[in-house]
Design an enzyme around this catalytic site. Structure first.
Site, PDB file in Angstrom:
ATOM      1  N   SER A  89       3.046  -6.957   1.135  1.00 57.49           N
ATOM      2  CA  SER A  89       3.000  -5.619   1.715  1.00 57.49           C
ATOM      3  C   SER A  89       4.375  -5.219   2.282  1.00 57.49           C
ATOM      4  O   SER A  89       5.343  -5.153   1.543  1.00 57.49           O
ATOM      5  CB  SER A  89       1.900  -5.560   2.779  1.00 57.49           C
ATOM      6  OG  SER A  89       1.608  -4.247   3.152  1.00 57.49           O
ATOM      7  N   GLU A 112      -6.101  -1.064  -5.024  1.00 57.98           N
ATOM      8  CA  GLU A 112      -5.446  -0.970  -3.716  1.00 57.98           C
ATOM      9  C   GLU A 112      -4.564   0.275  -3.623  1.00 57.98           C
ATOM     10  O   GLU A 112      -4.111   0.818  -4.643  1.00 57.98           O
ATOM     11  CB  GLU A 112      -4.624  -2.216  -3.431  1.00 57.98           C
ATOM     12  CG  GLU A 112      -3.378  -2.378  -4.287  1.00 57.98           C
ATOM     13  CD  GLU A 112      -2.442  -3.412  -3.705  1.00 57.98           C
ATOM     14  OE1 GLU A 112      -1.959  -3.193  -2.583  1.00 57.98           O
ATOM     15  OE2 GLU A 112      -2.194  -4.433  -4.369  1.00 57.98           O
ATOM     16  N   HIS A 136      -5.865  -4.525  -1.348  1.00 57.78           N
ATOM     17  CA  HIS A 136      -4.577  -4.916  -0.805  1.00 57.78           C
ATOM     18  C   HIS A 136      -4.640  -6.296  -0.157  1.00 57.78           C
ATOM     19  O   HIS A 136      -5.548  -6.584   0.623  1.00 57.78           O
ATOM     20  CB  HIS A 136      -4.152  -3.871   0.232  1.00 57.78           C
ATOM     21  CG  HIS A 136      -2.764  -4.044   0.753  1.00 57.78           C
ATOM     22  ND1 HIS A 136      -1.650  -3.951  -0.043  1.00 57.78           N
ATOM     23  CD2 HIS A 136      -2.302  -4.306   2.012  1.00 57.78           C
ATOM     24  CE1 HIS A 136      -0.570  -4.112   0.688  1.00 57.78           C
ATOM     25  NE2 HIS A 136      -0.938  -4.352   1.930  1.00 57.78           N
TER      26      HIS A 136
END
Length: 334
Positions: free
Chosen positions: A174, A267, A297
């Site tokens: 991320s 995601e 995610h």
């Protein structure tokens, strides 16, 4: 807040997920009850904490960390990595020759080697390589460029301790995935020798959140666009959101080392991963995109109790070994 709120959220989302599935079936065809309830719990948790200040958000996320069998099988050692707090995760039999530098996610606002400890430990065990988890400074107290600076400091610290660039692989999820690319761009522009390459989990590379998947997949994922933009504002501060080191989607990616990009099929950051792959490939970078259908995610962080997370982490480890192995082969040929 605290543990009672977490327990209440867990019970509420589990009951709601069960009731909804009885009426309409799973939200996604391939989702088990356990998987769907976990996604619902994480989304509700983010909705619950988004209005808190940053220290309170961090405290709540830290409370979600649980002991795991992987954590029991590695040796953990706090270390000062050139002025940046970090932690070694050393699997049995590992030497100091190879290192994975791990950059955790958390929207640049929360996250640590505690929240990501289980995944880091599983990566260490799966690769047989020592992993240095970096606790870089967080926003809004320390906005851009603090995390980029901390990553570069830690990398230089590894070099000063005799680790060769070709024996280092970056890995990040991320925000940590976007940070890894930003650090690679900064190294290239500064003339530093890069690491062997990077393995990126759902890299957040566009802090304007302009990808279509941010909205199209919002109902399936762990947060929503409003939350992402809120955290992005804290991190960007007075900088330009299109600064290449803030949003690497806008960077010139030529001459970067090999990249492996993992994205979930449903995601919000799906398009970030796809677009950065396309841009890297157009710049002549060796890059491989792996898409995981039906996954949200950071599904790799869900832990050993989820077959999807186990398979995803095994693939991460395979790609990290590939990055390090190919770099060693090139070094030997030279």
């Amino acid at each position: 807040m605290g543990r009672l709120s977490i327990l209440s959220t867990l019970m509420g989302t589990s009951l709601a997920t069960g009731a909804r599935r009885l009426k309409r079936g799973p939200l996604r065809p391939g989702w088990s009850f356990k998987y769907e309830a976990t996604v619902a719990f994480m989304k509700a948790t983010h909705e619950r904490i988004i209005h808190l200040d940053a220290p309170a958000q961090r405290a709540e996320m830290e409370l979600l960390s649980l002991p795991s069998s992987a954590l029991k099988r590695v040796r953990r050692e706090p270390v000062d990595a050139g002025g940046v707090p970090a932690e070694w995760f050393t699997p049995p039999g590992a030497t100091g020759d190879e290192v994975v530098l791990y950059l955790h996610g958390g929207s640049y606002v929360f996250g640590s080697t505690r929240t990501h400890g289980d995944l880091i430990a599983r990566i260490a065990l799966g690769t047989g390589v020592r992993v240095l988890g970096l606790n870089y400074r967080l926003a809004p107290e320390h906005p851009f460029p603090a995390p980029v600076e901390d990553t570069l400091l830690a990398y230089r610290w590894l070099m000063s301790n005799g680790v060769k660039p070709a024996r280092v692989a970056f890995c990040g999820d991320s925000a940590g995935g976007g940070l890894a690319i930003a650090a690679l761009v900064a190294m290239r522009d500064g003339g530093a020798l890069p690491p062997a390459g990077a393995v990126l989990i759902a890299p957040w590379v566009d802090l304007e959140c302009s990808g279509e998947s941010v909205v199209a997949h919002e109902r399936f994922d762990l947060c929503d666009k409003r939350m992402l933009l809120h955290w992005a504002k804290w991190y960007v501060g007075d900088a330009d959101v299109r600064n290449p080191l803030v949003s690497p989607y806008h960077a010139d990616l030529h001459e970067l080392p090999p990249l492996f990009v993992h994205v979930g099929g449903v995601e919000m950051q799906h398009d970030d991963g796809v677009r950065i792959t396309e841009k890297a490939r157009a710049a002549g970078v060796k890059v491989h995109l792996e898409e995981w259908p039906e996954m949200v995610h950071n599904f790799q962080t869900f832990g050993e109790g989820f077959p999807e997370a186990v398979r995803g982490t095994a693939k991460l480890c395979e790609h990290l070994r590939s990055v390090l192995g190919e770099a060693e082969a090139r070094s030997s040929e030279a």
